[in-house]
Write an enzyme that holds these catalytic residues in place. Structure first.
Site, short mmCIF file in Angstrom:
data_model
loop_
_atom_site.label_atom_id
_atom_site.label_comp_id
_atom_site.label_asym_id
_atom_site.label_seq_id
_atom_site.Cartn_x
_atom_site.Cartn_y
_atom_site.Cartn_z
N ILE A 166 0.83 -1.28 0.17
CA ILE A 166 -0.03 -0.03 0.08
C ILE A 166 0.81 1.34 -0.01
CG2 ILE A 166 -1.74 1.20 1.30
CD1 ILE A 166 -2.73 -1.24 2.44
N THR A 244 -5.14 4.30 7.78
CA THR A 244 -5.67 3.43 6.90
C THR A 244 -5.20 2.08 7.37
OG1 THR A 244 -4.45 3.82 4.85
CG2 THR A 244 -6.80 5.10 5.31
N ARG A 246 -4.47 -0.07 10.89
CA ARG A 246 -5.16 -0.71 11.84
C ARG A 246 -5.32 0.19 13.09
NH1 ARG A 246 -6.48 -3.83 8.50
NH2 ARG A 246 -6.59 -6.21 8.71
N GLU A 275 -13.60 -1.11 16.74
CA GLU A 275 -14.53 -0.74 15.68
C GLU A 275 -15.98 -1.44 15.58
OE1 GLU A 275 -12.40 -2.21 12.55
OE2 GLU A 275 -11.17 -0.23 12.40
N HIS A 294 -13.62 2.21 8.40
CA HIS A 294 -12.68 1.14 7.88
C HIS A 294 -13.25 0.54 6.56
CE1 HIS A 294 -9.75 -2.26 9.67
NE2 HIS A 294 -9.64 -2.01 8.01
N ALA A 296 -11.54 1.78 3.78
CA ALA A 296 -10.37 2.15 2.74
C ALA A 296 -10.04 1.03 1.72
CB ALA A 296 -9.33 2.66 3.44
#
Length: 343
Positions: A166, A244, A246, A275, A294, A296
């Site tokens: 990423i 983005t 954890r 979450e 969450h 992304a």
């Protein structure tokens, strides 16, 4: 011999089931996530490969792969995560039990990178703040556009904490905006980081020089609550923090305090601990916080890629081939020997 693959009944792109079911010598079974474990013991006893969800918040604790749960899967040889992360899997317990862990690293990298860049642009240009004002302000009161004045991304310095699948995509996208990119990553050499589009620097230098910091590292013992009050204070004044990665890599209360004090100008938060966050979470009260659920890596394209690559990798293992995305490759020989002995 027919190999048994099991997955939970959480949503997955249909291509996963289609690919597995079309393969001879493999049977797919689906466990109802909310069903009592006692109802599934017979199936678990004959399972060879288990495809499990990557998100802790979406998976009941009794389906997390722990030393205790592994005792109920005597034939289990492979645990596959539905994402790049593997928060629901105790990797050391799997290694001790001779169980291979694989993930889908890179499958949603483009989506997450685009999301991170979108957060940067939205926060610097104050797009979400402007949208809120336009929808809610009293038309009888004049509003100065200058009160919503933003900043360009061009010419800024971006610091990447982690430059894997990423992070390197974020670096490439940022370069198109004329951004200087720094990165810190303990697993890569200087030349490797340079090949991925960034200058490798120590974390302290990255914090001091970056106008925007974007987090792209896994959550583990080294990174848990890495971004605490001390690190936020070490960041460049008026900088932007984005994660983005954890939840639990950054201290949410410390981030809130850094924003309220004015040391940081804004934050983009896609990941939370736990979450979802509570509705009255302090960060959700701030206009300069851009929050997402969450999501992304939750795009149609990413979900399809994750499912396709997950199915392909499991089928490779079933054919006796070496899978490309192993978390604990040191057990591969033991696992393949177990497959051979049970054939």
């Amino acid at each position: 011999m027919t190999l048994q693959i099991v997955r939970l009944d959480r949503w997955i792109d249909p291509c996963f089931d289609e690919m597995i079911q079309a393969h001879p010598g493999v049977k797919l079974s689906i466990i109802e996530t909310d069903s009592p474990m006692q109802d599934n013991l017979a199936l678990m006893a004959r399972t060879d490969l288990y495809h499990t969800t990557a998100s802790r918040g979406e998976t009941p604790l009794h389906w997390h792969i722990t030393p205790e749960l592994l005792k109920s899967w005597p034939r289990l040889k492979v645990v596959s995560s539905t994402g790049a992360g593997y928060d629901t899997i105790d990797v050391q317990a799997c290694t001790d039990a001779g169980v291979l862990v694989v993930n889908q690293s890179g499958a949603n990298a483009d989506s997450v990178a685009e999301h991170a860049l979108g957060m940067m642009l939205t926060l610097l240009h104050r797009i979400s703040e402007s949208d809120h004002v336009l929808r809610t302000y009293d038309r009888r009161v004049a509003v100065s556009r200058e009160s919503l004045m933003g900043r360009e991304l061009r010419g800024k310095t971006l610091g990447l904490v982690g430059i894997g699948e990423i992070g390197q995509r974020v670096a490439r996208l940022a370069k198109a905006f004329g951004v200087r990119v720094l990165a810190t990553d303990p697993y890569l050499e200087d030349a490797q980081v340079e090949q991925r589009g960034a200058l490798r620097v120590p974390l302290a230098q990255l914090l001091a020089e970056s106008d925007v910091i974007s987090v792209h590292c896994p959550r583990n013992q080294e990174t848990e609550y890495l971004f605490n009050a001390e690190l936020f204070q070490a960041m460049k004044p008026n900088s932007v923090f984005i994660s983005t990665a954890r939840g639990g890599i950054h201290d949410e209360q410390a981030l809130y305090e850094a924003l309220v004090s004015g040391h940081l100008s804004a934050a983009g938060v896609d990941v939370w601990d736990p979450e979802p966050p509570v509705q009255d979470h302090p960060l959700l009260t701030l206009p300069n916080v851009l929050a997402s659920f969450h999501t992304a890596g939750v795009t149609h394209e990413a979900r399809h890629n994750v499912a396709r690559l997950g199915a392909e990798q499991l089928l490779q293992i079933c054919r006796g081939e070496t899978p490309p995305r192993m978390v604990n490759p040191e057990v591969l020989d033991r696992v393949m020997a177990r497959f051979a002995s049970e054939a």
